[in-house]
Scaffold this active site. Sequence first.
Site, PDB file in Angstrom:
ATOM      1  NE  ARG A  54      -1.676  -2.431   2.818  1.00  0.00           N
ATOM      2  CZ  ARG A  54      -2.650  -3.499   2.178  1.00  0.00           C
ATOM      3  NH1 ARG A  54      -3.741  -3.816   2.218  1.00  0.00           N
ATOM      4  NH2 ARG A  54      -2.117  -4.712   2.419  1.00  0.00           N
ATOM      5  CE  LYS A  82      25.702  -7.712  -6.335  1.00  0.00           C
ATOM      6  NZ  LYS A  82      26.047  -6.738  -7.479  1.00  0.00           N
ATOM      7  NE  ARG A 104       7.186   1.125   4.786  1.00  0.00           N
ATOM      8  CZ  ARG A 104       6.338   0.345   4.934  1.00  0.00           C
ATOM      9  NH1 ARG A 104       5.892  -0.442   5.364  1.00  0.00           N
ATOM     10  NH2 ARG A 104       5.143   1.109   5.343  1.00  0.00           N
ATOM     11  CG  HIS A 134       3.769   4.409   8.787  1.00  0.00           C
ATOM     12  ND1 HIS A 134       4.003   5.200   7.709  1.00  0.00           N
ATOM     13  CD2 HIS A 134       3.052   3.210   8.216  1.00  0.00           C
ATOM     14  CE1 HIS A 134       3.296   4.293   6.352  1.00  0.00           C
ATOM     15  NE2 HIS A 134       3.183   3.061   7.555  1.00  0.00           N
TER      16      HIS A 134
END
Length: 328
Positions: A54, A82, A104, A134
Site C-alpha cells: 500500500r 551485497k 521505508r 509512520h
Amino acid sequence: MKHLLSAKDLTHDEAVMVLDTAEAMAATQSRAVKKLPTLRGKTVVNLFFEDSTRTRLSFEAAAKRLSADVINFSAKGSSVSKGESLKDTAQTIMAMGADAVVIRHRACGAAHLLAHAGWINVPVLNAGDGTHQHPTQALLDAMTLRRWYVPGTGAGDGSPAPQGRDLAGAEVVIVGDVLHSRVARSNVDLLTTLGARVTLVAPPTLLPVGMENWTCSVSYDLDATIQAVRPDAVMMLRVQRERMSAAGGGFFPSPDEYSRAYGLDLTRRRAMPDHAIVMHPGPMNRGLEITAEAADDPRSRVIEQVGNGVSVRMAALYLLLADEGNQL
Ligand code: NCD
C-alpha cells in the site's frame, strides 16, 4: 518544516493544514483527468528497504498524480543485498537527481539519519522506520476519521471534511500488537494533537515498556473498553508475526486465544456504537486480529483508508516540494 519524519513533529495547525490540503487533493481525484502539473520536472525517489504494498504504491501514485517523475528502489535485488550502506545508497540516488526521498527501513531512526546526516539535501518523507514512526499512515487515518466524526455532534457521514475541522472529543480505541506498531505510535501522537482521546488495548506482552509519556490510556480488556469508552472508531493492528519470530515468539499462547481476547468479530462490532467505524492499516490477517465478516462489514473503512493515503501523500509531497515552499 523541511522533512516529514514523525507525527510528533506536526503542530495542531500544521496537521490540520495537511488534512485540508489532502481534501483539496482528493477533490481533484474525481475529475476525468487526475494528473496535476504541480511537480512537473521534479523527481521523487522511493527507497524501500522493507516490504510494502500500500505505502509504496500510494507514494508512487501520489507523486505521479502531481506529475513528478518517480524512481522506485527496493532493497531486494539491489546492491543492498551485497552489503551496500544506507549512505552509499542515498548518495547514489542523489547523483541521479532526486528532489525528494521517501524511505521505508527496518531500523528505527533511518529516516532521521537520512535527513540529518548531511549525505543529501532534499526533503525526506518517512514511510515507516522499524517500530518507530509512520507519519503518513497517521495522516490518512486522521483524514478518514475527520470525515466520519464531527466534533460536537458525533457521527459524520463520510463526506469531505470542511477546512479547519479537527478531532476534538473523538474516542479512538487502537487494538493489538502495539509493541511492534509504528502505526500505533504515530496515531497516538497525531490523533491526540488533533484533540482525540486514544485508548490502546493489548495483552501486556504486546505493550512496550516505558509508556509513561504516551498521551493515551491503556487497557488489557477489549470488551470492557468498548463498553466504557463508547468509541467513535476502533482501529485494529496487524499481528506482526515477522517481527515476533525474529524475537523468538511467545507473545501470546495461541492464535485462537489471541482472537478470542483481542480480535474484532461481529459480536464486538455490534457492541460498538452504531456510528463507530472500523479501521485497519493493512495488510490484514483475516481470522486473527479481525474476522472476514468484520473486515467486510459496512462500517469497515479499510478500503477508504487506502484511497485517502494517496490524497495525504499528494498533500505532503506538495507542501514539501512545490515552489520550494517548504510550507509544512
Ligand atoms: C503498516 C506498516 O507497514 O507499518 N502497514 C502500512 O503501512 N499500510 C502496518 C503493518 O504492516 O501492520
